[in-house]
Design an enzyme around this catalytic site. Sequence first.
Site, PDB file in Angstrom:
ATOM      1  N   TRP A  36     -26.164 -26.171  11.552  1.00 42.29           N
ATOM      2  CA  TRP A  36     -25.191 -26.158  12.662  1.00 42.29           C
ATOM      3  C   TRP A  36     -25.807 -26.673  13.952  1.00 42.29           C
ATOM      4  O   TRP A  36     -25.087 -27.167  14.823  1.00 42.29           O
ATOM      5  CB  TRP A  36     -24.457 -24.821  12.787  1.00 42.29           C
ATOM      6  N   TYR A  82     -43.686 -23.101  10.007  1.00 42.38           N
ATOM      7  CA  TYR A  82     -42.460 -22.302   9.857  1.00 42.38           C
ATOM      8  C   TYR A  82     -42.496 -21.503   8.560  1.00 42.38           C
ATOM      9  O   TYR A  82     -42.895 -22.012   7.518  1.00 42.38           O
ATOM     10  CB  TYR A  82     -41.228 -23.225   9.850  1.00 42.38           C
ATOM     11  N   GLY A 162     -26.067 -17.625  11.388  1.00 39.56           N
ATOM     12  CA  GLY A 162     -26.611 -18.271  12.582  1.00 39.56           C
ATOM     13  C   GLY A 162     -26.933 -17.255  13.668  1.00 39.56           C
ATOM     14  O   GLY A 162     -27.578 -17.575  14.646  1.00 39.56           O
ATOM     15  N   ASP A 164     -28.843 -14.376  13.475  1.00 39.03           N
ATOM     16  CA  ASP A 164     -29.715 -13.733  12.490  1.00 39.03           C
ATOM     17  C   ASP A 164     -29.854 -12.218  12.562  1.00 39.03           C
ATOM     18  O   ASP A 164     -29.705 -11.527  11.579  1.00 39.03           O
ATOM     19  CB  ASP A 164     -31.121 -14.338  12.572  1.00 39.03           C
ATOM     20  N   GLU A 394     -33.871 -21.792  24.355  1.00 44.10           N
ATOM     21  CA  GLU A 394     -33.099 -21.431  23.151  1.00 44.10           C
ATOM     22  C   GLU A 394     -31.982 -20.445  23.516  1.00 44.10           C
ATOM     23  O   GLU A 394     -30.855 -20.579  23.097  1.00 44.10           O
ATOM     24  CB  GLU A 394     -34.036 -20.822  22.101  1.00 44.10           C
TER      25      GLU A 394
END
Length: 431
Positions: A36, A82, A162, A164, A394
């Site tokens: 997304w 990651y 999305g 989380d 973010e």
Amino acid sequence: MKNQDMLLEAERILRLNDKGHYTVPTHGLYPFQWNWDSCLTALGQFRLSPERAWVEVETLMAHQWPDGMVPHIVFHEMDDGYFPGPHVWQTGRPTPTSGITQPPVLGLVLEQLYGRSTDPTAVRARCHALLMAAVRWHDWFYRCRDPQGTGLVALLHPWESGRDNSCDWDEALAQVPVEGISPYQRRDTGHVDASQRPTAFEYDRYVALLECFRALKWDNNRLHDASPFQVVDPGFNAILIRSELALARLAGILGEPELAQRLTQRTAHAINALQGLWHEGLGQYACLNRRTGQLVNSGSVGGLLPLMVLPAGHAHVDALCQRLSQWMDQAPFGVCSMDPADERFDGKRYWRGPSWLIVNFLLMTGLRQCGQPDLAQRVMQVSLNCIRHGGCSEYYHPMTGEPLGGGTFTWTAAMVIEFLGMEDAPKQNPE
Ligand code: 9WN
């Protein structure tokens, strides 16, 4: 910061994170393509280069699974920074991907890309191809995530939402067994302070779900019923419905009248089913834990997102707008991701309080279409306040505007470009 400076900074970030045919959300913390993120990023990219925007979504859809699922991460290049990387997911795809999905904003983005094209004939064929791929994805949702045909799809993993670590998942996540999970090392807390990220308790359960699905060989015909976590989220379903409405309109324009009709009928059924998630006590929509059959007593921003699909004058529009206004009265820097009156609210911790520009954008989309332009304008204004105060981060502390999480963040930058490109963008710099 003047609007022009914000725009230049946002453009710089899009270039910085551009890998040519896809964009990383930010270097370091998220070194791959996210589903997304890419779709919403395409909106900002379009205002700079329409061609680049089409390529962004085409790259994502090139990694759609044969069953129709569109994965939440595409691991184009290896990067050890990651967790969990491709060796943990083991989905067996030619280019490695994760094995779960993310909010399907593609439909609403596609409609915008096509609608903004100066030469629609030139992009008709590629838009048609993307339309059909998006429909295969939506069909997958209703086949694999709503096997009983209730009209609403379930999330099987918090990452799919999305959002989380939203408080919405606390209750269902606590029921996920974690015995026997493999040892693992988180990477996120090496990039961002742990106080702004999910807890170890949550990560254990994220990993347990992943390992449960991996043991089922990512067979989407089995995952739903086998999953210890099945949550029906009003926010996610509202996004799916909103995108499907957009796909129905596109199908009509692109010469697929029967498809348009099929999608329109399905959205009507879904909007109807969504009303079953209204929580009278909270005065907003709430999640349903499909494993217990109970509504979840958690008032997050996900329960305001049905504004995206409610018609003007619907009985719930006023209640949702009132709730949104109350939250904004307490937070000069955006829309809280969790009700600030809830004891679990945490202004720093990821999806348990902070404000996110992409969610603000989705809310704005809804507010505009259900006849609330003033509130939409207010949401845009507080979103831009975040940027003026803290640059393109973010997420943000909704009360102080402190920039949180990863820096030089792609979808935040894309939203800045999108907001400033809107006809009613605030022309005055308040500072
Ligand atoms: C897991 C990339 C993604 C966003 C999500 C956000 C966060 C990932 C993570 O980052 O999730 O998918 O590792 O924390 O919650 O919405 O798409 O920006």
